[in-house]
Design a protein around this motif. Structure first.
Motif, PDB file in Angstrom:
ATOM      1  N   VAL A  72       0.808  -1.230  -0.059  1.00 34.07           N
ATOM      2  CA  VAL A  72      -0.020   0.041   0.073  1.00 34.07           C
ATOM      3  C   VAL A  72       0.888   1.228   0.235  1.00 34.07           C
ATOM      4  N   SER A  73       0.668   1.961  -0.818  1.00 37.24           N
ATOM      5  CA  SER A  73       1.562   3.540  -1.066  1.00 37.24           C
ATOM      6  C   SER A  73       0.616   4.442  -0.358  1.00 37.24           C
ATOM      7  N   CYS A  74       1.039   5.260   0.471  1.00 39.64           N
ATOM      8  CA  CYS A  74       0.163   6.141   0.962  1.00 39.64           C
ATOM      9  C   CYS A  74       1.114   7.844   0.787  1.00 39.64           C
ATOM     10  N   TYR A  75       0.210   8.572   0.792  1.00 37.06           N
ATOM     11  CA  TYR A  75       0.562  10.081   0.175  1.00 37.06           C
ATOM     12  C   TYR A  75       0.903  11.088   1.325  1.00 37.06           C
ATOM     13  N   SER A  76       0.640  10.493   2.465  1.00 41.91           N
ATOM     14  CA  SER A  76       0.993  11.481   3.629  1.00 41.91           C
ATOM     15  C   SER A  76       1.229  10.503   4.929  1.00 41.91           C
ATOM     16  N   GLU A  77       1.886  11.102   5.731  1.00 44.29           N
ATOM     17  CA  GLU A  77       2.285  10.392   7.124  1.00 44.29           C
ATOM     18  C   GLU A  77       1.186  10.034   7.932  1.00 44.29           C
ATOM     19  N   ASP A  78       0.022  11.100   8.015  1.00 45.40           N
ATOM     20  CA  ASP A  78      -1.137  10.607   8.605  1.00 45.40           C
ATOM     21  C   ASP A  78      -1.867   9.338   7.988  1.00 45.40           C
ATOM     22  N   ASP A  79      -2.057   9.278   6.759  1.00 47.17           N
ATOM     23  CA  ASP A  79      -2.553   8.279   5.891  1.00 47.17           C
ATOM     24  C   ASP A  79      -1.672   7.269   6.245  1.00 47.17           C
ATOM     25  N   PHE A  80      -0.643   7.114   6.486  1.00 45.42           N
ATOM     26  CA  PHE A  80       0.287   6.033   6.594  1.00 45.42           C
ATOM     27  C   PHE A  80      -0.002   5.175   7.874  1.00 45.42           C
ATOM     28  N   LYS A  81       0.025   6.249   9.048  1.00 44.81           N
ATOM     29  CA  LYS A  81      -0.673   5.692  10.173  1.00 44.81           C
ATOM     30  C   LYS A  81      -2.041   5.183  10.164  1.00 44.81           C
ATOM     31  N   ILE A  82      -2.874   5.769   9.489  1.00 45.88           N
ATOM     32  CA  ILE A  82      -4.233   5.097   9.302  1.00 45.88           C
ATOM     33  C   ILE A  82      -4.270   3.710   8.809  1.00 45.88           C
ATOM     34  N   VAL A  83      -3.450   3.617   7.759  1.00 44.59           N
ATOM     35  CA  VAL A  83      -3.293   2.157   6.965  1.00 44.59           C
ATOM     36  C   VAL A  83      -2.903   1.365   7.845  1.00 44.59           C
ATOM     37  N   LYS A  84      -1.734   1.671   8.491  1.00 39.19           N
ATOM     38  CA  LYS A  84      -0.797   0.850   9.456  1.00 39.19           C
ATOM     39  C   LYS A  84      -1.841   0.330  10.670  1.00 39.19           C
ATOM     40  N   ASN A  85      -2.726   1.234  11.040  1.00 35.71           N
ATOM     41  CA  ASN A  85      -3.415   0.711  12.100  1.00 35.71           C
ATOM     42  C   ASN A  85      -4.726  -0.330  11.737  1.00 35.71           C
ATOM     43  N   ILE A  86      -5.267  -0.104  10.179  1.00 38.74           N
ATOM     44  CA  ILE A  86      -6.161  -0.830   9.921  1.00 38.74           C
ATOM     45  C   ILE A  86      -5.647  -2.103   9.483  1.00 38.74           C
ATOM     46  N   LEU A  87      -4.469  -2.268   8.971  1.00 41.59           N
ATOM     47  CA  LEU A  87      -3.704  -3.634   8.796  1.00 41.59           C
ATOM     48  C   LEU A  87      -3.702  -4.385   9.797  1.00 41.59           C
ATOM     49  N   GLU A  88      -2.915  -3.790  10.762  1.00 45.55           N
ATOM     50  CA  GLU A  88      -2.826  -4.464  12.334  1.00 45.55           C
ATOM     51  C   GLU A  88      -4.153  -5.037  12.746  1.00 45.55           C
ATOM     52  N   LYS A  89      -5.190  -4.178  13.015  1.00 46.49           N
ATOM     53  CA  LYS A  89      -6.324  -4.798  13.499  1.00 46.49           C
ATOM     54  C   LYS A  89      -6.962  -5.831  12.654  1.00 46.49           C
ATOM     55  N   LEU A  90      -6.829  -5.742  11.105  1.00 51.42           N
ATOM     56  CA  LEU A  90      -7.190  -6.934  10.263  1.00 51.42           C
ATOM     57  C   LEU A  90      -6.485  -7.987  10.307  1.00 51.42           C
ATOM     58  N   ASN A  91      -5.166  -8.096  10.971  1.00 49.64           N
ATOM     59  CA  ASN A  91      -4.070  -9.040  11.023  1.00 49.64           C
ATOM     60  C   ASN A  91      -3.605  -9.287   9.402  1.00 49.64           C
ATOM     61  N   VAL A  92      -3.540  -8.257   8.432  1.00 48.66           N
ATOM     62  CA  VAL A  92      -3.252  -8.325   7.387  1.00 48.66           C
ATOM     63  C   VAL A  92      -1.740  -7.951   7.068  1.00 48.66           C
ATOM     64  N   LEU A  93      -1.061  -8.747   6.341  1.00 45.70           N
ATOM     65  CA  LEU A  93       0.573  -8.567   6.372  1.00 45.70           C
ATOM     66  C   LEU A  93       1.022  -7.780   5.190  1.00 45.70           C
ATOM     67  N   TRP A  94       0.398  -6.918   4.661  1.00 42.51           N
ATOM     68  CA  TRP A  94       0.721  -6.213   3.524  1.00 42.51           C
ATOM     69  C   TRP A  94       1.853  -5.290   4.002  1.00 42.51           C
TER      70      TRP A  94
END
Length: 211
Positions: free
Chosen positions: A145-167
Motif C-alpha cells: 500500500v502506497s500512502c501519500y501522507s504520514e497521517d494516511d500511513f498511520k491510518i493504514v498501518k492501524n487498519i492492517l494491524e487490526k485486520l491482521n493483514v501482512l501487507w
C-alpha cells in the motif's frame, strides 16, 4: 478485489458502487469485472487528491494473476465516447486495440498474443490500461500500500494491524497536489471504524464523487 455481482451476492447494495460509472460499466458489458489499472498515477486519483479526498494506491504483484482469468482494455470503460452504437461507430479491432467479445461495447485483449501486442504498443506511451478481473481476485501477502501522507500511513498501518493483514506499507510523494481535508478524513475514519467493528455492516453510501 470483487466485482459488482460478487459484492451484491455478499449483501452490498447499489449505493456501494461509484455512481458516475456503475451504470455505464454494466450497459457496456463490463459489469462482471473488478477493475484495476497499470497506470501508477491515474488522472482521476490525481484530481481527487487535489480536491482533498484521501486515497492510497494498492499495488498488486503480477503473481496474483497466475491461473486467474483477466482481460485488458486500453480504453476508459466508463468514459470512452465511441461505441458500436455511436454515430462514429466503435473502435476498430486489432491485435493492439483488442477485439469485441460477448456484449462488450469496447474491444478488449483476451488472448495472450493480443495482450502482449496491446502492452507492447500502449504501455510505453503511458496509456491508461485497465486490467479487468473476472469475479474476484484474492490479494496476496506480497501486496503493498502506497500512502501519500504520514497521517494516511498511520491510518493504514492501524487498519492492517487490526485486520491482521501482512501487507507492506510505504510512504511516497503524492503524484501532484494533495490538499488533504480533515472533513473527508473524519468521514472515512468513521466509515472504516464501523466496518471493522461490525463485519456484517454494508456501508452508508460514502463516495468521493458525492463529497
Amino acid at each position: 478485489m470483487k466485482s459488482k455481482p460478487v459484492l451484491l451476492n455478499d449483501g452490498f447494495n447499489n449505493s456501494h458502487f461509484r455512481s458516475k460509472s456503475k451504470r455505464s460499466d454494466v450497459a457496456r458489458g463490463f459489469g462482471d469485472y473488478a477493475f484495476l489499472t497499470l497506470s501508477k498515477h491515474p488522472r482521476i486519483v490525481m484530481a481527487k487528491l487535489k480536491g482533498g479526498f484521501p486515497h492510497v494506491a494498492i499495488n498488486v504483484p503480477v503473481g496474483a494473476f497466475n491461473g486467474h482469468a483477466f482481460d485488458l482494455c486500453r480504453y476508459n470503460v466508463a468514459m470512452a465516447r465511441r461505441t458500436p452504437s455511436s454515430p462514429t461507430g466503435g473502435f476498430l479491432e486489432s491485435e493492439t486495440n483488442g477485439r469485441y467479445y460477448e456484449d462488450k461495447s469496447l474491444p478488449i485483449a483476451r488472448e495472450d498474443a493480443d495482450k502482449s501486442a496491446l502492452l507492447k504498443r500502449h504501455y510505453p506511451l503511458g496509456t491508461m490500461i485497465e486490467v479487468l478481473v473476472v469475479d474476484e481476485l484474492q490479494l496476496p501477502e506480497q501486496t503493498t500500500v502506497s500512502c501519500y501522507s504520514e497521517d494516511d500511513f498511520k491510518i493504514v498501518k492501524n487498519i492492517l494491524e487490526k485486520l491482521n493483514v501482512l501487507w507492506s506499507i510505504r510512504l511516497v510523494s503524492p503524484p501532484g497536489e494533495y490538499n488533504r481535508k480533515l472533513k473527508y478524513v473524519n468521514e472515512i475514519q468513521l466509515f472504516i471504524e464501523k466496518a471493522i467493528d461490525d463485519p456484517i455492516w454494508r456501508g452508508n453510501g460514502l463516495e468521493y464523487d458525492k463529497v
